[in-house]
Every structure is written in structure tokens, then in C-alpha cells.
Enzyme design. Structure first.
Site, PDB file in Angstrom:
ATOM      1  N   GLY A  43      65.621  24.449  45.921  1.00 22.61           N
ATOM      2  CA  GLY A  43      66.787  22.997  46.979  1.00 22.61           C
ATOM      3  C   GLY A  43      67.648  22.948  46.005  1.00 22.61           C
ATOM      4  O   GLY A  43      69.031  22.444  46.963  1.00 22.61           O
TER       5      GLY A  43
ATOM      6  N   LYS B  30      73.444  34.133  42.519  1.00 21.30           N
ATOM      7  CA  LYS B  30      72.382  32.765  42.379  1.00 21.30           C
ATOM      8  C   LYS B  30      73.558  31.981  43.130  1.00 21.30           C
ATOM      9  O   LYS B  30      74.407  31.652  42.813  1.00 21.30           O
ATOM     10  CB  LYS B  30      71.731  31.253  41.372  1.00 21.30           C
ATOM     11  CG  LYS B  30      71.573  30.667  41.408  1.00 21.30           C
ATOM     12  CD  LYS B  30      70.673  29.843  40.371  1.00 21.30           C
ATOM     13  CE  LYS B  30      69.653  30.430  41.114  1.00 21.30           C
ATOM     14  NZ  LYS B  30      68.546  29.070  40.145  1.00 21.30           N
TER      15      LYS B  30
ATOM     16  N   ASP C  41      65.072  22.438  32.100  1.00 23.98           N
ATOM     17  CA  ASP C  41      64.157  22.117  33.461  1.00 23.98           C
ATOM     18  C   ASP C  41      63.235  23.367  32.991  1.00 23.98           C
ATOM     19  O   ASP C  41      63.043  24.663  33.522  1.00 23.98           O
ATOM     20  CB  ASP C  41      65.250  22.454  34.078  1.00 23.98           C
ATOM     21  CG  ASP C  41      64.316  22.724  35.680  1.00 23.98           C
ATOM     22  OD1 ASP C  41      63.606  21.501  35.413  1.00 23.98           O
ATOM     23  OD2 ASP C  41      65.224  22.900  36.797  1.00 23.98           O
TER      24      ASP C  41
END
Length: 257
Positions: free
Chosen positions: A24, A43, A137
Site C-alpha cells: 500500500g 524501497k 508492524d
């Protein structure tokens, strides 16, 4: 420019080679570092995150903190930058797959493999906790496993930077993963080292039984289950789990931090 094209050089140094995955908030590429002549992973954050100056600054602080982590079970961060208004992080390239893909392929792992992988995950996360960093996370998608079953935790700092985005602007996909949320995260409290430990417990439960302790159609209902429901005993789903290991899993999944 909202996305990166294949042949692009980032910061005149990193040649993007192929996408490794996307989520996302970012796309991850395999890339080549022309200066040091080595393969890396990059990334690249989606453009809508990069517009916010507060987020950019927060992201830089978190990337810097995460780059100071040096541990065999944590993916090393090499570099950080902005190119054409896109934020990116350059990381060690780890050959292999993320743990979620392996779980989808295999259903579940043998007990001895689970123990070996979990010891590595805990070593990496514990090292970060002692350095004052909470991951926020923890999920199998953030665990990279090499073909010889070495595990490395990825994305330290990124989840914490995302937490600084006002809640009305971040979509559910982006902020954390309710399936692996601790009860206190489900109550909207700030994550602590104990929250990471709970998420590691959810992961261990899934690796041993082939299923998550809680399933629900909405994040709100999932959060309620994490806060209130008891998971099914792992040995009912997989009798090969030793009783002592089952006790550990259930203790780690207790409601109180």
C-alpha cells in the site's frame, strides 16, 4: 513523476532492475549500486507520502535510527534519499522469500523449523528493542527467509514514520496489519516492545497451526477479538506441538502486555 520507470537511475547511483513486490505504501525493487558495484534492494515510497514535509522529516529520523541497527537478523539499511520527489531507502538485498509467501506455499512449518526461525526473529527484534526501537508492524510479510532458512526482519522505522501521518489520511492497508495487532494497538494505544512480542506470538501461532488465531471481516472486529477472545489451543490444530511450546505461544498471546 508518480512512479519509477524500469531503466531509471536513482540519485545517479542506483539502477533499478526489477520490482520484487509492492504494498500500500511502497514498491520494492532489486537494484544495482553502480558506485559499490553490488546488488541492493530499494524501497520507493508512493508519491502521496512524499508530499508531506512533516512526514519526510519523520521518515528521515526513523530511517537514520534504523540504519544504526547492525544485526544478522535485521536487514541492513545502506542509504536513504529523495529523487524526483520520491523518497527511497536502500537496503541489503536478501535472496529468498518473505515468510507469508512461504506460509501460503507450505501451509505450516515443522516444529523444529518454527523454533529455529522464531529464535532468529526474536534475536533481531530483541536487539532493536534494546537499542530503543519498536517495530510496530511485525508480520510474516516483514520477515525475509533465505533458501537456507536464515531469517531477517525488514522495515524497522517505516511503520513508526507512518504512524505520524494523521489517522484520517492513512488508509487501513497502510497502517499496520490488524491480523497481527496487539490488544493495545487494537485499542488505539501507542505500540510498545510488548506489542511487537504479541505480534511475534501471532506469527508463531500461524507458523505452527497454518492458521491465524483470529479472523474477522473488518479491522474493528479483528481488534475486538485480539482484545477479548481466546485463541483456539494450538495443539488442537496440530498435535505435534510440544505442550511446553503451546504454553509459550499462549503466554505470548495473553491480553495484558
Amino acid at each position: 513523476m508518480g512512479s519509477v520507470n524500469q531503466t531509471q537511475l536513482m540519485n545517479n547511483r542506483y539502477r533499478l532492475e526489477q520490482p520484487l513486490g509492492s504494498g500500500g505504501m511502497a514498491v520494492v525493487y532489486r537494484a544495482y549500486d553502480l558506485m559499490l558495484e553490488r546488488t541492493v534492494a530499494i524501497k520507493v515510497l508512493r508519491e502521496n507520502f512524499t508530499r508531506d514535509a512533516t512526514f519526510r522529516e519523520r521518515f528521515r529520523q526513523e530511517a537514520r535510527a534504523a540504519a544504526n541497527l547492525s544485526h544478522p537478523n535485521i536487514v541492513t539499511i545502506h542509504d536513504f534519499g529523495i529523487d524526483e520527489n520520491l523518497l527511497f531507502i536502500v537496503m541489503e538485498y536478501v535472496p529468498g522469500k518473505d515468510l507469508k509467501s512461504l506460509l501460503k506455499q507450505r501451509g505450516r512449518f515443522a516444529v523444529n523449523e518454527v523454533v529455529s526461525l522464531m529464535i532468529q526473529a526474536c534475536a533481531g527484534v530483541g536487539y532493536a528493542h534494546r537499542a530503543g526501537l519498536v517495530h510496530c508492524d511485525i508480520k510474516p510479510q516483514n520477515m525475509l527467509v533465505t533458501p537456507d532458512l536464515r531469517l531477517k526482519v525488514v522495515d524497522f522505522g517505516i511503520a513508526r514514520a507512518l504512524a505520524s501521518i494523521p489517522s484520517d489520511e492513512r488508509s487501513e492497508i497502510v497502517w499496520g496489519s490488524p491480523q497481527y495487532f496487539s490488544p493495545e494497538q487494537g485499542s488505539g494505544l501507542a505500540p510498545s516492545p510488548a506489542s511487537d512480542v504479541y505480534s511475534l506470538g501471532v506469527m508463531m501461532y500461524e507458523m505452527l497451526t497454518g492458521q491465524l488465531p483470529f479472523n474477522a471481516p473488518t479491522p474493528a472486529e479483528l481488534a475486538r477479538l485480539h482484545r477479548e477472545a481466546m485463541p483456539k489451543a494450538p495443539r488442537e490444530l496440530n498435535p505435534t506441538i510440544p505442550p511446553a511450546l503451546e504454553q509459550i505461544v499462549l503466554k505470548v498471546l495473553s491480553k495484558e502486555p
